[in-house]
Write a protein that holds these residues in place. Structure first.
Motif, PDB file in Angstrom:
ATOM      1  N   VAL A  58      35.451  -0.998 -38.893  1.00 36.86           N
ATOM      2  CA  VAL A  58      35.099  -0.678 -37.512  1.00 36.86           C
ATOM      3  C   VAL A  58      33.800   0.123 -37.482  1.00 36.86           C
ATOM      4  CG1 VAL A  58      37.492  -0.691 -36.690  1.00 36.86           C
ATOM      5  CG2 VAL A  58      36.473   1.471 -37.460  1.00 36.86           C
ATOM      6  N   GLU A  59      33.075   0.006 -36.372  1.00 31.90           N
ATOM      7  CA  GLU A  59      31.870   0.825 -36.206  1.00 31.90           C
ATOM      8  C   GLU A  59      32.164   1.951 -35.234  1.00 31.90           C
ATOM      9  OE1 GLU A  59      28.313  -1.195 -34.801  1.00 31.90           O
ATOM     10  OE2 GLU A  59      27.135   0.665 -34.864  1.00 31.90           O
ATOM     11  N   ALA A  60      31.817   3.175 -35.617  1.00 36.27           N
ATOM     12  CA  ALA A  60      31.994   4.332 -34.735  1.00 36.27           C
ATOM     13  C   ALA A  60      30.790   4.435 -33.804  1.00 36.27           C
ATOM     14  CB  ALA A  60      32.114   5.605 -35.566  1.00 36.27           C
ATOM     15  N   LEU A 116      29.242   4.343 -39.650  1.00 33.84           N
ATOM     16  CA  LEU A 116      28.650   5.250 -38.669  1.00 33.84           C
ATOM     17  C   LEU A 116      27.137   5.104 -38.664  1.00 33.84           C
ATOM     18  CD1 LEU A 116      27.582   8.352 -40.027  1.00 33.84           C
ATOM     19  CD2 LEU A 116      29.914   8.076 -40.819  1.00 33.84           C
ATOM     20  N   ASN A 117      26.564   5.396 -37.494  1.00 26.12           N
ATOM     21  CA  ASN A 117      25.122   5.225 -37.320  1.00 26.12           C
ATOM     22  C   ASN A 117      24.384   6.521 -37.639  1.00 26.12           C
ATOM     23  OD1 ASN A 117      24.762   2.439 -35.877  1.00 26.12           O
ATOM     24  ND2 ASN A 117      26.504   3.423 -34.864  1.00 26.12           N
ATOM     25  N   LEU A 118      23.335   6.416 -38.431  1.00 25.42           N
ATOM     26  CA  LEU A 118      22.471   7.567 -38.674  1.00 25.42           C
ATOM     27  C   LEU A 118      21.076   7.245 -38.159  1.00 25.42           C
ATOM     28  CD1 LEU A 118      23.406   8.827 -42.262  1.00 25.42           C
ATOM     29  CD2 LEU A 118      24.121   9.764 -40.055  1.00 25.42           C
ATOM     30  N   ILE A 148      27.290   3.453 -43.854  1.00 25.37           N
ATOM     31  CA  ILE A 148      26.201   4.023 -43.061  1.00 25.37           C
ATOM     32  C   ILE A 148      25.383   2.884 -42.488  1.00 25.37           C
ATOM     33  CG2 ILE A 148      24.054   5.364 -43.215  1.00 25.37           C
ATOM     34  CD1 ILE A 148      26.568   7.066 -43.613  1.00 25.37           C
ATOM     35  N   GLU A 149      25.056   2.984 -41.193  1.00 23.13           N
ATOM     36  CA  GLU A 149      24.137   2.030 -40.589  1.00 23.13           C
ATOM     37  C   GLU A 149      22.831   2.742 -40.251  1.00 23.13           C
ATOM     38  OE1 GLU A 149      25.730  -0.125 -37.267  1.00 23.13           O
ATOM     39  OE2 GLU A 149      27.483  -0.816 -38.393  1.00 23.13           O
ATOM     40  N   VAL A 150      21.738   2.223 -40.780  1.00 27.02           N
ATOM     41  CA  VAL A 150      20.420   2.727 -40.377  1.00 27.02           C
ATOM     42  C   VAL A 150      19.605   1.563 -39.854  1.00 27.02           C
ATOM     43  CG1 VAL A 150      20.194   4.761 -41.847  1.00 27.02           C
ATOM     44  CG2 VAL A 150      19.620   2.531 -42.783  1.00 27.02           C
ATOM     45  N   ILE A 178      21.716  -2.381 -42.849  1.00 28.68           N
ATOM     46  CA  ILE A 178      20.502  -2.274 -42.049  1.00 28.68           C
ATOM     47  C   ILE A 178      20.848  -2.798 -40.662  1.00 28.68           C
ATOM     48  CG2 ILE A 178      18.128  -3.066 -41.749  1.00 28.68           C
ATOM     49  CD1 ILE A 178      18.382  -1.254 -44.128  1.00 28.68           C
ATOM     50  N   ASP A 179      20.733  -1.915 -39.672  1.00 29.58           N
ATOM     51  CA  ASP A 179      21.105  -2.221 -38.292  1.00 29.58           C
ATOM     52  C   ASP A 179      19.924  -2.856 -37.555  1.00 29.58           C
ATOM     53  OD1 ASP A 179      22.742  -2.243 -36.076  1.00 29.58           O
ATOM     54  OD2 ASP A 179      23.056  -0.070 -36.026  1.00 29.58           O
ATOM     55  N   ASP A 180      20.246  -3.630 -36.533  1.00 29.54           N
ATOM     56  CA  ASP A 180      19.227  -4.238 -35.655  1.00 29.54           C
ATOM     57  C   ASP A 180      18.177  -4.995 -36.453  1.00 29.54           C
ATOM     58  OD1 ASP A 180      20.676  -2.813 -33.814  1.00 29.54           O
ATOM     59  OD2 ASP A 180      19.126  -1.305 -33.425  1.00 29.54           O
ATOM     60  N   LEU A 199      23.097  -6.869 -43.850  1.00 29.00           N
ATOM     61  CA  LEU A 199      22.099  -6.949 -42.789  1.00 29.00           C
ATOM     62  C   LEU A 199      22.832  -7.229 -41.485  1.00 29.00           C
ATOM     63  CD1 LEU A 199      19.167  -9.146 -44.204  1.00 29.00           C
ATOM     64  CD2 LEU A 199      19.379  -6.652 -44.189  1.00 29.00           C
ATOM     65  N   LYS A 200      22.581  -6.409 -40.491  1.00 27.07           N
ATOM     66  CA  LYS A 200      23.167  -6.664 -39.176  1.00 27.07           C
ATOM     67  C   LYS A 200      22.118  -7.329 -38.293  1.00 27.07           C
ATOM     68  CE  LYS A 200      26.349  -4.178 -37.367  1.00 27.07           C
ATOM     69  NZ  LYS A 200      27.087  -3.059 -36.690  1.00 27.07           N
ATOM     70  N   ILE A 201      22.380  -8.591 -37.960  1.00 28.65           N
ATOM     71  CA  ILE A 201      21.426  -9.366 -37.163  1.00 28.65           C
ATOM     72  C   ILE A 201      21.404  -8.831 -35.736  1.00 28.65           C
ATOM     73  CG2 ILE A 201      20.868 -11.670 -36.282  1.00 28.65           C
ATOM     74  CD1 ILE A 201      22.493 -12.774 -38.717  1.00 28.65           C
TER      75      ILE A 201
HETATM   76 MG    MG Z   1      25.110   0.280 -35.429  1.00 30.00          MG
END
Ligand code: MG
Ligand code: C2E
Ligand code: MG
Ligand code: MG
Length: 290
Positions: A58-60, A116-118, A148-150, A178-180, A199-201
């Motif tokens: 899950v993503e917080a 979680l997003n940093l 960790i998502e950056v 890697i986010d976005d 990789l998050k598209i």
């Molecule tokens: Mg994110």
């Protein structure tokens, strides 16, 4: 075009600017209090395995309900937190809340990894790795339960530093996404150096897969390229913002391994997610017993 209208225009902008400035300062002041008094909380959005449909992790996502203003979205308060340096305290709080949640869920028999997003500022913050190490130990959680998502632009800002920090996080067993991805401008040379897992598209490409977009085939091809790039770098792909069965089918056919979006689940409070996972576990058990 007269001097007078120029003056008026200037007055207009000045008023408008100072209104924005006042609003920003107000948000900053309130945010400081909200962090100190722990008025922020987390929602969780399931990340789904595209083939099995099962919840993988899950993503917080941080939520802020201000008693006076109502709910303020992260797209508003995260940039302000970054500009004012409040982001460190915010991220510290998020890391604590995430670990607390892992413990609480574990005690009810649920073990699901949390991403979680940093922010870019966190990566530059020399205490990040040490802080997170301390928090993990305090709560007694395994780094394997964390991700960790950056954002792409954050990771690319100071690649030498990113490589160092992300490596240290991975030593804890923490996964890195890697986010976005696709939204910033990545250097492919640097991307191959970064120690990342997924990789998050970016949802921009996903949203434009519908045939009513003139450029839907271009987006289709961009996603295809990202997936094959990820494969050659040994990374997994996660598509964000999946809203329709059509988008889901295309992404699955293109070999995207995981997905998030309202087509599957909206972000939800912790207790609702627990119920969902318990139901999923019961269903799995029934299937095995049949
Ligand atoms: Mg994110
Ligand atoms: P993100 O990390 O890319 O998160 C994905 C965003 O897409 C979330 O917005 C999520 O609610 C939204 N979303 C989920 N499903 C769909 C869908 O089907 N369609 C569309 N259009 N959107 C969907 P949210 O929660 O408003 O967060 C916005 C951004 O704020 C996040 O983007 C992230 O960059 C940032 N953020 C949120 N929480 C935190 C946090 O704790 N720390 C930091 N540093 N940033 C955070
Ligand atoms: Mg994203
Ligand atoms: Mg985003």
């Amino acid at each position: 075009y007269s001097a007078k209208s120029d003056r008026n225009r200037f007055q207009f902008f000045r008023r408008k600017f100072s209104q924005q400035e006042t609003k920003r300062r107000l948000v900053e002041k309130k945010l400081k209090v909200a962090i100190a008094e722990r008025h922020l909380h987390l929602f969780f959005q399931p990340r789904v395995d595209m083939n099995s449909g099962k919840i993988h992790s899950v993503e917080a996502l941080c939520r802020w309900d201000d008693p006076e203003t109502g709910s303020i979205p992260p797209n508003i308060f995260i940039p302000i937190a970054e500009e004012t340096g409040l982001i460190h305290e915010l991220s510290q709080l998020v890391m604590q809340m995430v670990c607390q949640q892992l413990v609480d869920w574990h005690n009810t028999g649920i073990d699901v990894p949390i991403a979680l997003n940093l922010s870019v500022k966190d990566l530059k913050y020399f205490d990040l790795v040490q802080n997170l190490g301390v928090i993990i130990n305090q709560y007694g959680v395994s780094g394997k339960m964390l991700e960790i998502e950056v954002t792409e632009s954050a990771a690319m800002t100071d690649v030498v530093n990113s490589v160092k920090v992300l490596n240290q996080l991975q030593e804890f067993g923490i996964k890195v996404s890697i986010d976005d991805f696709g939204k910033g401008y990545s250097s492919l040379a640097y991307l191959s150096q970064l120690p990342v897992d997924n990789l998050k598209i970016d949802k921009y490409f996903v949203s434009r897969l519908s045939p009513n977009f003139k450029d839907h085939m271009i987006n289709h091809n961009i996603i295809k390229t990202i997936v094959s790039l990820a494969q050659s770098l040994n990374l997994k792909t996660v598509a964000e913002g999946i809203e329709t069965p059509n988008q889901y089918n295309i992404l699955k056919a293109l070999g995207c391994q995981m997905g998030q979006g309202m087509f599957f689940y909206h972000p939800m409070p912790a207790d609702q997610l627990a119920k969902l996972l318990q139901r999923e576990a019961r269903l799995a058990k029934n299937t095995v017993n049949q």
